[in-house]
Structure formats: structure tokens, C-alpha cells
Scaffold this motif. Structure first.
Motif, PDB file in Angstrom:
ATOM      1  N   ALA A  70       3.274  -2.404  -0.700  1.00  0.00           N
ATOM      2  CA  ALA A  70       3.253  -3.874  -0.818  1.00  0.00           C
ATOM      3  C   ALA A  70       1.823  -4.363  -1.066  1.00  0.00           C
ATOM      4  O   ALA A  70       1.587  -5.221  -1.930  1.00  0.00           O
ATOM      5  CB  ALA A  70       3.840  -4.506   0.437  1.00  0.00           C
ATOM      6  N   LEU A  71       0.864  -3.815  -0.323  1.00  0.00           N
ATOM      7  CA  LEU A  71      -0.538  -4.213  -0.523  1.00  0.00           C
ATOM      8  C   LEU A  71      -0.987  -3.861  -1.944  1.00  0.00           C
ATOM      9  O   LEU A  71      -1.648  -4.662  -2.615  1.00  0.00           O
ATOM     10  CB  LEU A  71      -1.449  -3.544   0.517  1.00  0.00           C
ATOM     11  N   ALA A  72      -0.586  -2.678  -2.406  1.00  0.00           N
ATOM     12  CA  ALA A  72      -0.961  -2.249  -3.761  1.00  0.00           C
ATOM     13  C   ALA A  72      -0.320  -3.168  -4.805  1.00  0.00           C
ATOM     14  O   ALA A  72      -0.978  -3.587  -5.771  1.00  0.00           O
ATOM     15  CB  ALA A  72      -0.539  -0.802  -3.990  1.00  0.00           C
ATOM     16  N   ALA A  73       0.940  -3.512  -4.610  1.00  0.00           N
ATOM     17  CA  ALA A  73       1.636  -4.378  -5.578  1.00  0.00           C
ATOM     18  C   ALA A  73       0.985  -5.760  -5.642  1.00  0.00           C
ATOM     19  O   ALA A  73       0.906  -6.382  -6.697  1.00  0.00           O
ATOM     20  CB  ALA A  73       3.103  -4.507  -5.201  1.00  0.00           C
ATOM     21  N   ALA A  74       0.509  -6.229  -4.484  1.00  0.00           N
ATOM     22  CA  ALA A  74      -0.140  -7.546  -4.450  1.00  0.00           C
ATOM     23  C   ALA A  74      -1.603  -7.445  -4.867  1.00  0.00           C
ATOM     24  O   ALA A  74      -2.286  -8.467  -5.018  1.00  0.00           O
ATOM     25  CB  ALA A  74      -0.036  -8.130  -3.036  1.00  0.00           C
ATOM     26  N   ALA A  75      -2.088  -6.215  -5.029  1.00  0.00           N
ATOM     27  CA  ALA A  75      -3.489  -5.949  -5.373  1.00  0.00           C
ATOM     28  C   ALA A  75      -4.442  -6.592  -4.366  1.00  0.00           C
ATOM     29  O   ALA A  75      -5.423  -7.253  -4.741  1.00  0.00           O
ATOM     30  CB  ALA A  75      -3.782  -6.409  -6.799  1.00  0.00           C
ATOM     31  N   ILE A  76      -4.135  -6.385  -3.094  1.00  0.00           N
ATOM     32  CA  ILE A  76      -5.023  -6.887  -2.037  1.00  0.00           C
ATOM     33  C   ILE A  76      -5.201  -5.798  -0.976  1.00  0.00           C
ATOM     34  O   ILE A  76      -4.497  -4.792  -0.989  1.00  0.00           O
ATOM     35  CB  ILE A  76      -4.480  -8.173  -1.354  1.00  0.00           C
TER      36      ILE A  76
END
Ligand code: ATP
Ligand code: FE2
Length: 333
Positions: A70-76
Motif C-alpha cells: 500500500a505504501l509503495a502504491a501510494a509512493a509514500i
């Protein structure tokens, strides 16, 4: 008012789905929101039916990966997250506990505020975020839940609900009985397309509530007697139970004077249910809103989004008050 951005990571784990979503809001004169990620991991079995301990084990296994994805998908990075939210209830205790533990851990380790949210209400609020619906009646039809909900006179209210099982669990049980596999809803939908004859089944609406147990017993007997085809039975089951849902939803629209119907829950993916709702809405001059599939089924994005809304209203759930609420009712939130 000064404009600011807030980001919430939300964890969903009320039943067979473990999901991590990330939502953001621009807080200004008018708050605007957006979903940045929605990673869904579903526990499935060949035969269906959830053994709570096994689903919980699945959630433990996928937890880390889901958060990272999820963090990777949001790029954060986790440091960019301002709030951690989680589904506090209602749901299966074994499953809820895993999401709650993961959320508590993230909140404590990374020093973020924790917000526990009501799962049913999150289905309503994500629909409002992602469609043009402003003040809808929600027909929430999933495996375990079947409710007609709306915000009225200062609180969320249940206008009608199932008196026994959710419509999805009933479809799953019948599908399993006739050998269609799991999840049953989509299989029943396929089979129903070949149905030609309507077979009379009990139609159980009591006031604004519905009940499915008697229908399941009745249709199971009819199948066991061997005189009806699977196609006709599936067709009749859909026509009967969906008409009940549409009737109760329509009555809630009439009662509240609202003009928007929103769908939520896995069963709302059903094309025939959507069609019946559309016809009813057209007939009474109301509008129908159907979010895309990933936001109809259980998902973390809706938990993240409701986390932001609750946080902005001042809700905080310190760890010592973060116990799960398996029986939390929509009208108590
Ligand atoms: P909740 O905790 O909200 O009750 P759930 O675990 O039941 O959630 P959902 O993903 O909302 O999860 O819904 C799953 C249900 O939706 C299952 O019963 C499944 O058979 C049903 N379903 C999925 N697709 C369809 C469809 N096309 N037609 C009918 N039912 C469907
Ligand atoms: Fe749900």
C-alpha cells in the motif's frame, strides 16, 4: 482557514479480507479527498465458509506485505502518514483482532494518532467520496451484513436490516449445497442467467426488515426433491431476495425523502441487483450510485477515508480504548 494535507493509512480485517488502504484529504474551506492505495488480500477456501482461526492466520501472514504494498502504491513512506485507522467492528473477533493489533503497532512505533472506525459506515462514506452521491440511502448487502443505512437527524440510522443472516452468506450456503463452489454469489448469478421459470419462494419482509433463513430452508428442500433445475432455482432466488432488498431500500427512500440510493457490499456487485435498483430509482425519480468493485467489497481505502473524517471531527482512539467491538451497531457509532 489554512489549507493542509492529511494522509491516513487504514486497515480492514472484519472477515475474510485483509486490506490496507491509504487516503488523503486536502483540508480547506471544503475538504476534498482521494484514495492513494487499496491493497486487498482475500482468504479463500475451496468449499467456502470461514473458520475464524484460519482467516486470522491468513491475515497475520499477509499483514506486512499488504502494508508495504500500500505504501509503495501510494509512493509514500510511513513517516508521511499522519493517522492510522482500523475497522474496530462489527465483525469476526479473531479477524478484527489482527487488524487492530497491526494498527496499534504502527501507531505506537511511529507515534501516530490511532482512530477506530465503524465498518458499515465506511461503506457509506467511501461511496460518497467516490461517486456524486451527497446524502444517500445505502443498501449494504455483503456476506455477513444486510442493512439499509442513512444519516438522518444527526446520526447514522439503520432503516432496515436482516433479522438473521446476510444475503451473501445465504447465497453462499445455497451455492455450496448445490455444488457451485465458493464464493457462491457470482456462481448463482451466472446460473440464474439460464433460468426460465419463476418458482415461488417465501418473500420475507417484516416492516423494514428482511429474513433469509426460511427462504434458504425452502429452496434447499425444493432442490433436494429434484423437480427443479438449478438454473430456475438460482433465478428465482435472486428475483425473490433482491426484490425484498429493493422494497426495503425504496421504503427508506420514501421515509427519509432522500433521492439518492448508494450500493455497498460484495452482493452489490451483482448485475441483476444493480438493474433492479436502477429500475426502482428511475420509477421514483431517484439516482443510483454504484462504486467500482474494489470499493464495494471490503477494502482498506474506505477505512482510511472514514479515519480522516473521524479524525477531523476529533475522534481519537488511544490504545487503551482500542479494543475491538465485534457487535458494534451502525446506530451506536
Ligand atoms: P462483511 O464483513 O462486510 O459482511 P464479507 O466478508 O461478506 O464482508 P464482501 O466482500 O463485502 O465481504 O462480500 C462477499 C459476499 O459477496 C459473498 O457472500 C459473495 O458470494 C457475495 N458476492 C460477490 N459477488 C457477487 C455477485 N456478483 N452476486 C452476488 N453475490 C456476490
Ligand atoms: Fe463490508
Amino acid at each position: 482557514m489554512k489549507t493542509s494535507e492529511i494522509v491516513c493509512l487504514g486497515i480492514e480485517s472484519t472477515a475474510h479480507t485483509f486490506s490496507v488502504g491509504i487516503a488523503t484529504a486536502t483540508v480547506a474551506e471544503k475538504t476534498r479527498g482521494k484514495v492513494l492505495a487499496n491493497v486487498i488480500k482475500q482468504f479463500t477456501t475451496k468449499t467456502g465458509g470461514i473458520i475464524p482461526a484460519e482467516a486470522a492466520e491468513h491475515h497475520v501472514e499477509v499483514c506486512d506485505v499488504a502494508i508495504k504494498e500500500a505504501l509503495a502504491a501510494a509512493a509514500i513512506k510511513i513517516r508521511d502518514v499522519d493517522i492510522i485507522s482500523f475497522s474496530q467492528g462489527p465483525g469476526i473477533g479473531h479477524c478484527l483482532r489482527i487488524g487492530a493489533a497491526a494498527a496499534r503497532t504502527l501507531a505506537v512505533v511511529h507515534k501516530k494518532p490511532l482512530v477506530g472506525v465503524n465498518h458499515c459506515i465506511s461503506h457509506l462514506e467511501i461511496g460518497k467520496l467516490l461517486t456524486a452521491a451527497k446524502d444517500p440511502v445505502l443498501l449494504y448487502a455483503s456476506g455477513a451484513n444486510t442493512q439499509v443505512i442513512a444519516f438522518e437527524a444527526g446520526k447514522y440510522r439503520i432503516f432496515g436490516e436482516t433479522l438473521d443472516q446476510g444475503v451473501g452468506n445465504m447465497l453462499d450456503a445455497f451455492a455450496r449445497h448445490i455444488g457451485l463452489g465458493f464464493p457462491g454469489g457470482p456462481q448463482v448469478m451466472k446460473m440464474a442467467k439460464g433460468g426460465k421459470n419463476y418458482i415461488e419462494l417465501p418473500y420475507v419482509v417484516k416492516g423494514m426488515d428482511v429474513s433469509f433463513g426460511g427462504i434458504l430452508t425452502n429452496i434447499t428442500r425444493k432442490y433436494d426433491n429434484g423437480s427443479y433445475s438449478k438454473e430456475d432455482l438460482c433465478y428465482s432466488l435472486q428475483e425473490t431476495t433482491f426484490a425484498m432488498l429493493v422494497e426495503v431500500a425504496e421504503r427508506a427512500l420514501a421515509h427519509t425523502g432522500k433521492t439518492e440510493l448508494l450500493l455497498g457490499g460484495g452482493v452489490a456487485c451483482n448485475a441483476r441487483l444493480q438493474e433492479m435498483c436502477r429500475i426502482m430509482c428511475e420509477e421514483r425519480g431517484a439516482k443510483l450510485f454504484v462504486p467500482e468493485r474494489q470499493f464495494l467489497v471490503d477494502n482498506g481505502a474506505m477505512i482510511a477515508w472514514l479515519g480522516i473524517l473521524e479524525y477531523l471531527k476529533g475522534t481519537r482512539t488511544p490504545v487503551e480504548r482500542s479494543a475491538i467491538k465485534p457487535y458494534w451497531r451502525t446506530d451506536e457509532a
